[in-house]
Enzyme design. Structure first.
Site, PDB file in Angstrom:
ATOM      1  N   GLU A  94      33.922  16.286   5.555  1.00 48.59           N
ATOM      2  CA  GLU A  94      34.064  17.770   5.611  1.00 48.59           C
ATOM      3  C   GLU A  94      33.092  18.960   5.790  1.00 48.59           C
ATOM      4  O   GLU A  94      32.015  18.722   4.978  1.00 48.59           O
ATOM      5  CB  GLU A  94      34.769  18.501   4.814  1.00 48.59           C
ATOM      6  N   ASP A  95      32.699  20.191   6.500  1.00 44.92           N
ATOM      7  CA  ASP A  95      32.075  21.160   6.756  1.00 44.92           C
ATOM      8  C   ASP A  95      32.692  21.945   5.685  1.00 44.92           C
ATOM      9  O   ASP A  95      31.580  22.043   4.478  1.00 44.92           O
ATOM     10  CB  ASP A  95      31.872  21.646   8.019  1.00 44.92           C
ATOM     11  N   ASP A 141      37.273  26.629   2.311  1.00 45.60           N
ATOM     12  CA  ASP A 141      37.462  27.623   1.983  1.00 45.60           C
ATOM     13  C   ASP A 141      39.098  28.317   0.884  1.00 45.60           C
ATOM     14  O   ASP A 141      38.581  28.197   0.294  1.00 45.60           O
ATOM     15  CB  ASP A 141      37.416  28.361   3.403  1.00 45.60           C
ATOM     16  N   PHE A 144      31.067  34.820   6.167  1.00 49.46           N
ATOM     17  CA  PHE A 144      30.905  33.933   7.259  1.00 49.46           C
ATOM     18  C   PHE A 144      29.471  33.495   8.003  1.00 49.46           C
ATOM     19  O   PHE A 144      28.229  33.714   8.174  1.00 49.46           O
ATOM     20  CB  PHE A 144      30.708  35.151   8.218  1.00 49.46           C
ATOM     21  N   ARG A 177      27.848  26.028  16.937  1.00 52.14           N
ATOM     22  CA  ARG A 177      27.407  24.289  16.257  1.00 52.14           C
ATOM     23  C   ARG A 177      25.817  23.847  16.946  1.00 52.14           C
ATOM     24  O   ARG A 177      25.496  22.774  15.898  1.00 52.14           O
ATOM     25  CB  ARG A 177      28.032  23.662  16.949  1.00 52.14           C
TER      26      ARG A 177
END
Ligand code: HPA
Ligand code: MG
Length: 272
Positions: free
Chosen positions: A157-158, A161, A237, A250
Site C-alpha cells: 500500500e502507498d 492515513d 497532504f 502520480r
C-alpha cells in the site's frame, strides 16, 4: 519412531514455528519525519515544469525513497526465510512502491544463495457505500482471492492515513485464510484521525504516540497483521511517487507537499 521421539520432534517443530513468528514480529525500524522537518526547496531537485507552481516543499527526494524500499525488501525476505510469497498491490497509489519493492526482492533472489518464490496480483479495495454493518471492502480486479488460501500474503500500500480501508481489507482477506498476512505501507500519516493501525515498529525518533480513535477490530489485526512502514510522515497532504491529488502528481518522482495553488488548480470541479 517411538512415541517419545515423535513428541520431541513435534515440540522442536512447534518451537521453530514460534521462533520464526517471534522473529517476524520483532519491531522493525522505520523513518519518522518530524513535524518541524522543513523538507527541501523545489529548485534543489529536478521536478516536472507543470508542477512547479503547485508544490510547497519536497518532503522526500526519490533517492531516499528508493534506499528505504531496498531495506524494506531485505527485512521482508529475511523475515519470511525465503518461503513463497504473494504480493498484492493496492492500486493505483501503490503501483510505484510495489514495482520498486518487487524489483528489490527479485534482485535479492538473483544474488543470494537462497531465493523466495514470488507471485503478484493487483487489486483495488472499495468500501461499500453502507459499510457500517459489515466492516468489509469490495475487492475489485485480481485473481479469485481463493488463490491466497494457505499462502504468505504481503499487501503493498502507498499510505495508511485513517487506517479504515486497511483494517477492512485485512478483515476481508482474512476470510480466505492465508497462512500469514502482512502489510507494507510506504507511508503512515501521523493524524489524529488514525484508527490506531500504526507501525509495530521502533523508529529512530519516538513519535509513534499520537492519539487515535481505536477501532474494535484492532486488537486482532494488530496481533496478526504486521505493518512494515517506510516513513511515518506529518499530517500534510503529500503527492508524488504515485500518490495523487485527483489523479494528478502520480508522475512526480519525489514526494512533495501540495500547496494551496495546487489544491485549487487541480481541484475536482476544474477537471474531468
Ligand atoms: N496524499 C495522497 N493520497 C492520500 C493522502 C495524501 O497525503 N492521504 C490519504 N490519501
Ligand atoms: Mg492508497
Amino acid at each position: 519412531m517411538s512415541a517419545q521421539d515423535a513428541a520431541k520432534r513435534e515440540t522442536a517443530a512447534t518451537s521453530e514455528v514460534d521462533a520464526k513468528r517471534s522473529r517476524a514480529d520483532q519491531p522493525k525500524p522505520f523513518v519518522s519525519i518530524p513535524d518541524n522537518f522543513d523538507g527541501y526547496a523545489l529548485d534543489s531537485f529536478c521536478i516536472p515544469k507543470h508542477y512547479e507552481d503547485s508544490l510547497e516543499r519536497i518532503l522526500l527526494p526519490h533517492g531516499i525513497i528508493m534506499d528505504r524500499v531496498a531495506k524494506m525488501a531485505r527485512d521482508i525476505v529475511s523475515d519470511l526465510e525465503y518461503e513463497p510469497l504473494t504480493c498484492l498491490c493496492i492500486l493505483k497509489g501503490g503501483h510505484q512502491f510495489f514495482a520498486d519493492l518487487v524489483d528489490r526482492i527479485k534482485m535479492l533472489n538473483e544474488s543470494g544463495p537462497l531465493s523466495l518464490p514470488l507471485r503478484i496480483d493487483f487489486i483495488r479495495a472499495k468500501s461499500y457505500e453502507d459499510d457500517h454493518s459489515t466492516g468489509k471492502v469490495q475487492i475489485i480486479g485480481g485473481d479469485n482471492m481463493e488463490s491466497i488460501r494457505g499462502r504468505n500474503v504481503l499487501i503493498v500500500e502507498d499510505m495508511i492515513d485513517t487506517g479504515n480501508t486497511m483494517v477492512k481489507l485485512l478483515a476481508t482477506l482474512r476470510e480466505y485464510e492465508p497462512k500469514t498476512l502482512r502489510v507494507a505501507s510506504l507511508f503512515v500519516k501521523r493524524t489524529p484521525l488514525s484508527n490506531g493501525y500504526k507501525p509495530h515498529c521502533t523508529s529512530d525518533r519516538p513519535s509513534n504516540t499520537y492519539p487515535t480513535r481505536a477501532s474494535p477490530l484492532l486488537p486482532l489485526l494488530m496481533s496478526t497483521a504486521f505493518l512494515d512502514t517506510g516513513f511515518e510522515v506529518p499530517n500534510h497532504f503529500v503527492v508524488g511517487y504515485a500518490l495523487d491529488y485527483n489523479e494528478y502528481f502520480r508522475d512526480l518522482p519525489h514526494v512533495a507537499i501540495l500547496n494551496d495553488t495546487g489544491k485549487e488548480k487541480y481541484k475536482m470541479s476544474s477537471h474531468d
